[in-house]
Enzyme design. Structure first.
Site, PDB file in Angstrom:
ATOM      1  N   LYS A   1     -20.753  23.783  50.245  1.00 33.01           N
ATOM      2  CA  LYS A   1     -20.773  22.481  50.963  1.00 33.01           C
ATOM      3  C   LYS A   1     -20.359  22.593  52.598  1.00 33.01           C
ATOM      4  O   LYS A   1     -19.533  23.629  52.689  1.00 33.01           O
ATOM      5  CB  LYS A   1     -19.821  21.523  49.911  1.00 33.01           C
ATOM      6  CG  LYS A   1     -18.370  21.838  50.224  1.00 33.01           C
ATOM      7  CD  LYS A   1     -17.470  20.878  49.210  1.00 33.01           C
ATOM      8  CE  LYS A   1     -16.147  21.148  49.372  1.00 33.01           C
ATOM      9  NZ  LYS A   1     -15.376  20.490  48.320  1.00 33.01           N
TER      10      LYS A   1
ATOM     11  N   ARG B   1      -9.828  10.014  42.902  1.00 38.08           N
ATOM     12  CA  ARG B   1     -10.587  10.013  44.191  1.00 38.08           C
ATOM     13  C   ARG B   1     -12.214   9.707  43.200  1.00 38.08           C
ATOM     14  O   ARG B   1     -12.519   8.667  43.560  1.00 38.08           O
ATOM     15  CB  ARG B   1     -10.689  11.707  44.703  1.00 38.08           C
ATOM     16  CG  ARG B   1     -11.373  11.575  45.953  1.00 38.08           C
ATOM     17  CD  ARG B   1     -11.347  12.723  46.872  1.00 38.08           C
ATOM     18  NE  ARG B   1     -11.742  13.950  46.069  1.00 38.08           N
ATOM     19  CZ  ARG B   1     -11.901  15.202  46.586  1.00 38.08           C
ATOM     20  NH1 ARG B   1     -11.230  15.556  47.841  1.00 38.08           N
ATOM     21  NH2 ARG B   1     -12.167  16.144  45.675  1.00 38.08           N
TER      22      ARG B   1
ATOM     23  N   TYR C   1      -3.115  22.797  81.302  1.00 41.80           N
ATOM     24  CA  TYR C   1      -2.849  21.198  81.480  1.00 41.80           C
ATOM     25  C   TYR C   1      -1.582  21.004  81.039  1.00 41.80           C
ATOM     26  O   TYR C   1      -1.129  21.144  80.355  1.00 41.80           O
ATOM     27  CB  TYR C   1      -4.118  20.418  80.835  1.00 41.80           C
ATOM     28  CG  TYR C   1      -5.449  20.551  81.377  1.00 41.80           C
ATOM     29  CD1 TYR C   1      -5.831  19.807  82.543  1.00 41.80           C
ATOM     30  CD2 TYR C   1      -6.527  21.126  80.734  1.00 41.80           C
ATOM     31  CE1 TYR C   1      -7.094  19.911  82.975  1.00 41.80           C
ATOM     32  CE2 TYR C   1      -7.947  20.995  80.893  1.00 41.80           C
ATOM     33  CZ  TYR C   1      -8.064  20.489  82.356  1.00 41.80           C
ATOM     34  OH  TYR C   1      -9.219  20.628  82.763  1.00 41.80           O
TER      35      TYR C   1
ATOM     36  N   MET D   1     -10.950  22.453  76.918  1.00 44.08           N
ATOM     37  CA  MET D   1     -12.078  22.288  76.065  1.00 44.08           C
ATOM     38  C   MET D   1     -12.800  23.842  76.014  1.00 44.08           C
ATOM     39  O   MET D   1     -13.446  23.936  75.211  1.00 44.08           O
ATOM     40  CB  MET D   1     -13.070  21.358  76.926  1.00 44.08           C
ATOM     41  CG  MET D   1     -14.513  21.103  76.243  1.00 44.08           C
ATOM     42  SD  MET D   1     -15.635  19.951  77.048  1.00 44.08           S
ATOM     43  CE  MET D   1     -14.855  18.396  77.065  1.00 44.08           C
TER      44      MET D   1
HETATM   45  C1  LIG Z   1     -14.810  21.265  47.401  1.00 45.28           C
HETATM   46  C2  LIG Z   1     -14.718  21.500  45.880  1.00 45.28           C
HETATM   47  C3  LIG Z   1     -14.109  22.495  45.290  1.00 45.28           C
HETATM   48  C4  LIG Z   1     -13.936  23.649  46.051  1.00 45.28           C
HETATM   49  O1  LIG Z   1     -12.710  23.698  46.300  1.00 45.28           O
HETATM   50  P1  LIG Z   1     -11.827  24.897  47.137  1.00 45.28           P
HETATM   51  O2  LIG Z   1     -10.392  24.403  47.199  1.00 45.28           O
HETATM   52  O3  LIG Z   1     -12.456  25.305  48.309  1.00 45.28           O
HETATM   53  O4  LIG Z   1     -12.108  26.025  46.336  1.00 45.28           O
HETATM   54  C5  LIG Z   1     -14.407  22.506  44.133  1.00 45.28           C
HETATM   55  N1  LIG Z   1     -14.386  21.487  43.374  1.00 45.28           N
HETATM   56  C6  LIG Z   1     -15.064  20.224  44.074  1.00 45.28           C
HETATM   57  C7  LIG Z   1     -15.557  19.049  43.232  1.00 45.28           C
HETATM   58  C8  LIG Z   1     -14.879  20.084  45.478  1.00 45.28           C
HETATM   59  O5  LIG Z   1     -15.292  19.096  45.918  1.00 45.28           O
END
Ligand SMILES: *Cc1c(COP(=O)(O)O)cnc(C)c1O
Length: 386
Positions: free
Chosen positions: A35, A130, A273, A325
């Site tokens: 992802k 969640r 800065y 930046m």
């Molecule tokens: C992102 C995600 C993972 C992977 O998690 P990591 O901590 O990066 O290994 C696994 N399961 C779900 C549902 C996720 O959203």
């Protein structure tokens, strides 16, 4: 000349890290989580190294299309399922499995016209609050899915909130066992077992932290599929308790740039800065072509106290002053031979082989390796290396 910043994507590191995940999974199948454009590495850049996984888990249809276009014929899982009913057409067309975590997703399926029944994973909210069905609603959701002609197989899935959590060392001061289940994990696993008791289907619970710490010793956490993400990219899921090297992980991304200027700074002079940094003695400063518009965290400290680590010609030194930046400044004290054009490794592996774990940079900036790698800006080109 083009601006000298790039993100190297290390194929060998990705392969090593996937092998670590497979070994830790002790026989469970492995979803490579790609992802967020493979955590900022680029799906196309990691594909060849990660296609030894059993499946790819990701977030949206565009990512699934990309993985199919790269030639992947195996399983693909949408981790949050469909965002609207139209996503189901893409799932049918691309043969993509999807998570079902709320009632509307079941209604969309019930109304979906398809000749190919779907493989879904029904998500339990086991305590993270969640996504997922509450334990009391889980079995009814399963029965409803099972009755749909649009559904073929139903897997069972949940997500752990505290798989990276420390377990308190005993009052005898015994050193902590990283494989002992933290109480919150034990509670979530119990709820998952209770809600899924006697239901058929493949189980999946473990992210990277749970895979590394518990998959081998706890079959109930291992399940049939593990879902490692961050570990594939070489960041330790439970830093600082364990660094990436302790888990046998190698950095998959090296953010590298060069010095584009050097300054001799007299004692008491300020750098950057806000003049937040003042030299305590005469020092040589290097100016690096990397700033927050490249995804480097602006909050990374460059003070005389705790400062963010960085490698110049493979030698460890520190940030000075505020991150701008497009530039940041480093102390060249430990690297007297450095000059304009010297290599700077913001995180990852230097040409010399020296490694600066992304987790150390993240810790200095008060965040996680996850956020830094995902924040690589599009203006930083990636280059895949063997
Ligand atoms: C992102 C995600 C993972 C992977 O998690 P990591 O901590 O990066 O290994 C696994 N399961 C779900 C549902 C996720 O959203």
């Amino acid at each position: 000349m083009t601006r000298p910043i790039e993100a190297l994507i290390h194929t060998d590191a990705l392969q090593n890290n996937l092998a670590r995940a497979r070994a830790a999974a002790s026989g469970a199948r492995v979803w490579a989580v790609v992802k967020a454009n493979a955590y900022g590495h680029g799906i196309a850049a990691v594909y060849d190294a990660l296609k030894a996984a059993d499946g790819f888990a990701l977030l949206d249809v565009a990512e699934a299309e990309q993985v199919r276009a790269l030639g992947w014929r195996g399983p693909i899982l949408l981790l949050e399922g469909c965002f609207d009913a139209r996503d189901l057409d893409a799932c049918s067309r691309l043969d993509v499995w999807h998570v079902v975590h709320r009632r509307e997703q079941i209604e969309w399926l019930a109304a979906h016209k398809t000749h190919v029944p779907h493989h879904v994973f029904l998500k339990l909210n086991s305590g993270m609050n969640r996504l997922g069905f509450a334990p009391a609603a889980y079995r009814a959701a399963w029965l409803r899915l099972d009755a749909l002609p649009q559904v073929d197989r139903i897997g069972l899935v949940t997500h752990l909130a505290d798989a990276d959590a420390a377990v308190d060392a005993g009052s005898d001061g015994a050193s902590e066992d990283p494989h002992a289940l933290p109480p919150s994990v034990a509670r979530q696993v119990e709820r998952f077992e209770a809600a899924t008791a006697e239901l058929p289907g493949e189980r999946s619970l473990a992210n990277s932290a749970a895979t590394l710490r518990f998959a081998a010793s706890h079959p109930a956490v291992r399940g049939d599929w593990v879902r490692p993400g961050i570990m594939l990219y070489g960041s330790s899921p439970d830093h600082p308790a364990h660094g990436s090297a302790a888990w046998g992980l190698e950095p998959a991304m090296s953010l590298r740039s060069q010095l584009i200027a050097c300054q001799d700074v007299a004692a008491g002079e300020a750098v950057g800065y806000g003049s937040t940094f003042r030299s305590e003695r005469p020092m040589r400063i290097g100016v690096v072509a990397c700033g927050y518009a490249d995804g480097y965290p602006r909050v990374a400290p460059g003070g005389n106290g705790a400062a963010t680590p960085v490698l110049v010609d493979g030698v460890r030194t520190r940030l000075v002053g505020r991150v701008s930046m497009d530039m940041l400044a480093v102390d060249l004290g430990p690297v007297p031979g450095a000059h304009v054009g010297s290599e700077v490794t913001l995180w990852g592996r230097a040409t010399s082989g020296a490694v600066l774990p992304i987790d150390e940079v993240a810790a200095a900036a008060g965040t996680l390796g996850y956020e830094l790698m995902c924040a690589r800006a599009p203006r930083v080109p990636t280059r895949v290396v063997p």
